[in-house]
Design a protein around this motif. Structure first.
Motif: not given
Lengths: 458, 380
Positions: A197-206, A185-193
């Motif tokens: 972001k899609t990959i991290y969103s999937i794995f963070s489960l929201g 989730a942290t990586l999802r919120d800091r990435t600009t790519s």
């Protein structure tokens, strides 16, 4: 440097802020891999390929390609299996047992050690399956209703092993992934790519970092740690049953379960230190994986090394005390027989070299500890070699005595398992946070509220 | 902006002590649909938010115990009921040997159920379409800030008043969050559906090829193609085509006296019947007769089996020739065979053969009963 043991050393050195911790850990994922990364990947990938080629030959021609024979029916296949399962144990010990014991220093190394557990168990799992000779029939190991009307033999240690190792792998993976979710989730919120972001969103489960979630999450973490603790002890216990439940002299001993578990932690910590020493240097994590952490791990290596040494001597004592002629011969033969060189390699690497860790200077010196932990890794591999081969090559009947000579394919597959392990480790360092961001943030200076007003304790 | 649906109001803090006291105040104001977001769990936030302890352990307990029970039932049923086998002299239900597997199944059930229950049922995850995602607020609390969010669905919520309440807590900043206008990750997006269909097709084809093609190519078929005895077909290994070797001539099985008239078609002498036709003996004879003799000779020895009409016709046992055979001669015919009838010595034991002889005698007498016999039966 004088040490005051009454005060706990800070877990995160260098007074890093919470944001700085995140930057430091996320850096390898934000930057493109450099030449050194590709060089390392090439080396480990080549080792993996060599192993794969040797395996293909084995699959095609059968395990006659290996050195296994009568009477040594368990050769490198089982030696490597026990070795890799043992390596895996350190990760669970660090992530679960030290968590239950409230050892805050584990936070910096837990993620990496858990990853090593998963990779090591993957390496381990390969060996019993290829050792069956027909790995594509491995599905028969699971109890499922089938046309033959047959079931697996639930009283056999080999079936216990299937359950123990597969459960261990699954639980380790779940434990690891649960820990990774807030970091995703942290990586999802800091990435600009957008892709990342899609990959991290999937794995963070929201994941939303909600305190209402953290409440259950922390509870789940305690529960998982509570189950992983007896699980990790059970796994190597059951692996030792593979030997101890038989009647082979040198295997049929009640000391095996605790002895195997201590040996597993010993070898696992040695492997963790081996890898972490390089990782903290390459990724600039000296402030998160501090020299204090390494020193503590070296202390564990010293303690478990002496437990292993105690087990070696106790085996001898019991062999003599039992009065069983075969048992006595088996142990004398280990020390003085044709495989004495393997035995003495094992004893010197596992019992003598770790004694240097009594000295604080050596415990805190990176070059010295690299040398010692490498010796321990070698010694623990030889321990399994000694247990498997020396017991089998001289059993009850002198007419069925023989010798075991590994072939090139044996060595190729062993090399390949190291290749697999390090390939996975190298990919992991670049793909996922090697340190738990959330956990390290939580133990940083000033991260937690001061409960008693005006009274600071750090 | 007024056409947007409001999700809630948020306030950000940058110090753990501040969030604790802010959370305490919001909880005291009586809100229920509100939350604190922080990059890591903060000690004491549960008390400040007046949260009840987690009940997750109940899930673990229920599923862990059912794992233990299921494992024991499975092992009991397979090892003691469905396919009982004595292994190592242990009882069918050998509890000590079942403990490792019971333990492992307990652990896997307990841990998986806990994690799945927590994420799927307690949290309602995965959910990437939540209004908080992609807001500045979420980016800050994901990093190093602590935030409070009060949702619009709270009964006490009032946009202005709640915002003012948060502002009075002296946060760094406050923000109003609106529901996104369109769904971020719609499930029925064509590309996503295409991906699912693609995965299903690839997995199906792969499974089909693995199970139906791969196992029949070299080297996977080596076990099937190896040199071995295949039932109902000749062996290529031995010259005589038999799969197993015959015993050396004159071999005597342990505990058996060889039959003295072996191989003779019309022996001068035969054995005499050692058994009386008792009820038990006749019942045994009937069972064995119906199993081994009736397929050709018929259920009552009339030769009217389904083989009747073939050449050679199976003979009736009620001919004069059959009636005039001595007991020993019938025994001899069963033992060594006659014409196309093979020897039954390997299927029927000696005692069973004599029982069959007695049963045939009973059949023969019943088919040719005298008046005296009928009187006897009627008297019973």
């Amino acid at each position: 440097m004088s040490t005051d043991y009454s005060v706990e050393a800070p877990v995160v050195a260098g007074r890093l802020t919470i944001a700085q911790i995140e930057e430091l850990v996320a850096k390898p994922m934000d930057t493109k891999p450099d030449k050194k990364f590709y060089l390392a990947l090439t080396i480990s990938g080549s080792a993996l390929l060599i192993g794969a080629v040797c395996l293909l030959y084995t699959f095609y021609y059968g395990i006659g390609m290996w050195g296994n024979n009568q009477p040594v029916g368990w050769g490198f296949g089982i030696v490597n299996f026990v070795f890799w399962v043992g390596i895996g144990h350190a990760g669970t010990l660090i992530s679960a047992i030290l968590f239950l014991l409230r050892q805050k220093w584990r936070t910096g190394i837990a993620r990496f050690a858990e990853a090593m557990t998963i990779f090591a168990v993957m390496c381990a799992g390969i060996f019993p399956i290829i050792h069956t000779g027909r790995p594509w029939l491995a599905g028969y190991l699971t109890p499922y209703p089938n046309q033959h009307g047959l079931w697996v033999n639930f009283t056999s240690p080999l079936v216990w092993d299937v359950f123990a190792v597969s459960v261990y792998f699954t639980v380790s993976l779940v434990f690891w992934y649960t820990g990774l979710i807030p970091d995703f989730a942290t990586l999802r919120d800091r990435t600009t790519s957008k892709i990342k972001k899609t990959i991290y969103s999937i794995f963070s489960l929201g994941w939303r970092h909600s305190s209402r979630h953290w409440l259950h999450y922390e509870k789940a973490y305690v529960i998982l740690a509570g189950f992983a603790t007896p699980l990790v002890l059970s796994v190597h216990t059951i692996v030792s049953f593979d030997f101890a439940v038989s009647i082979m002299p040198g295997w049929h001993t009640t000391i095996f379960p605790p002895y195997f578990v201590a040996g597993a932690i010993f070898s696992g910590f040695a492997m963790v230190v081996t890898v972490l020493v390089f990782v903290r240097k390459i990724f600039d994590l000296q402030n998160i994986i501090t020299i204090d952490h390494l020193e503590k791990m070296n202390k564990v290596i010293l303690a478990t090394g002496m437990m292993v040494g105690y087990a070696y001597s106790m085996e001898f004592f019991i062999a003599w005390y039992s009065g069983v002629q075969f048992e006595q011969f088996a142990f004398l033969n280990r020390m003085l027989g044709p495989y004495a060189w393997a035995y003495w390699t094992m004893v010197s690497c596992n019992v003598i070299f770790p004694q240097f860790f009594w000295f604080k200077k050596i415990r805190r010196s990176i070059p010295a500890m690299i040398v010692i932990v490498l010796f321990v890794n070698v010694g623990m591999w030889f321990e399994r070699f000694v247990i498997v081969v020396t017991s089998l090559h001289r059993d009850f009947l002198p007419s069925s005595w023989g010798m075991f000579t590994p072939t090139l394919y044996d060595f190729g597959i062993l090399l390949g398992s190291f290749g697999l392990f390090f390939t996975l480790v190298i990919l992991f360092t670049k793909a996922l946070p090697v340190v738990s961001i959330a956990e390290v943030k939580a133990v940083a200076d000033g991260a937690q509220p001061t409960h008693h007003r005006g009274e600071h304790h750090d | 902006m007024t056409d947007k649906k409001i999700f809630g109001v948020t306030a950000l803090f940058n110090e753990p002590n501040a969030i604790i006291s802010a959370a305490r105040k919001v909880a005291d104001a009586g809100f229920t649909k509100w939350d604190v977001n922080s990059p890591y769990p903060i000690h004491g936030i549960d008390k400040a938010m007046k949260m009840k302890p987690s009940k997750l352990g109940i899930v673990t307990l229920i599923f862990g115990l059912s794992g233990a029970v299921l494992a024991l039932i499975l092992m009991y049923w397979t090892m003691s009921v469905d396919y009982p086998m004595i292994i190592g002299g242990k009882p069918y239900f050998s509890l000590p040997a079942f403990i490792p597997v019971t333990f492992e199944v307990t652990v896997i059930m307990a841990t998986l159920s806990t994690v799945v229950a927590m994420f799927a049922f307690f949290f309602g995850l995965p959910r990437n379409s939540h209004a908080l995602h992609d807001t500045d607020y979420m980016k800050k609390v994901s990093r190093d800030h602590y935030g409070i969010v009060i949702e619009a669905i709270d009964p006490k919520f009032d946009e202005m008043a709640t915002l003012q309440l948060l502002k009075d807590l002296k946060p760094i900043t406050t923000e109003i969050i609106y529901h996104p206008e369109k769904e971020n990750y719609p499930i029925f997006e064509p590309r996503f559906i295409a991906l699912l269909v693609g995965v299903a097709v690839v997995v199906s084809i792969g499974t089909y090829l693995m199970l139906n093609k791969l196992v029949y190519i070299v080297p996977f078929d080596w076990m099937e193609k190896q040199a071995k005895v295949i039932p109902q077909s000749g062996s290529e290994f031995f010259a005589d085509g038999r799969g197993m070797r015959l015993p050396v001539k004159g071999t005597v099985a342990k505990g058996f006296i060889p039959y003295p008239f072996e191989g003779e078609t019309n022996p001068k002498e035969v054995l005499s019947n050692p058994y009386f036709p008792t009820k038990e003996n006749l019942e045994l004879g009937q069972r064995k007769y119906l199993t081994y003799c009736s397929p050709c000779h018929g259920n009552y020895g009339d030769g009217d089996s389904r083989l009747a009409g073939q050449f050679p016709n199976p003979p009736t046992l009620h001919s004069d020739r059959g009636r005039n055979f001595s007991d020993g001669m019938i025994y001899h015919i069963i033992t060594v065979g006659q014409n196309v009838m093979p020897s039954y010595a390997s299927q029927v034991t000696r005692d069973e053969r004599w029982a069959i002889v007695n049963y045939i005698r009973a059949l023969q007498r019943a088919k040719n009963a005298t008046d005296a016999d009928l009187k006897l039966v009627k008297a019973e």
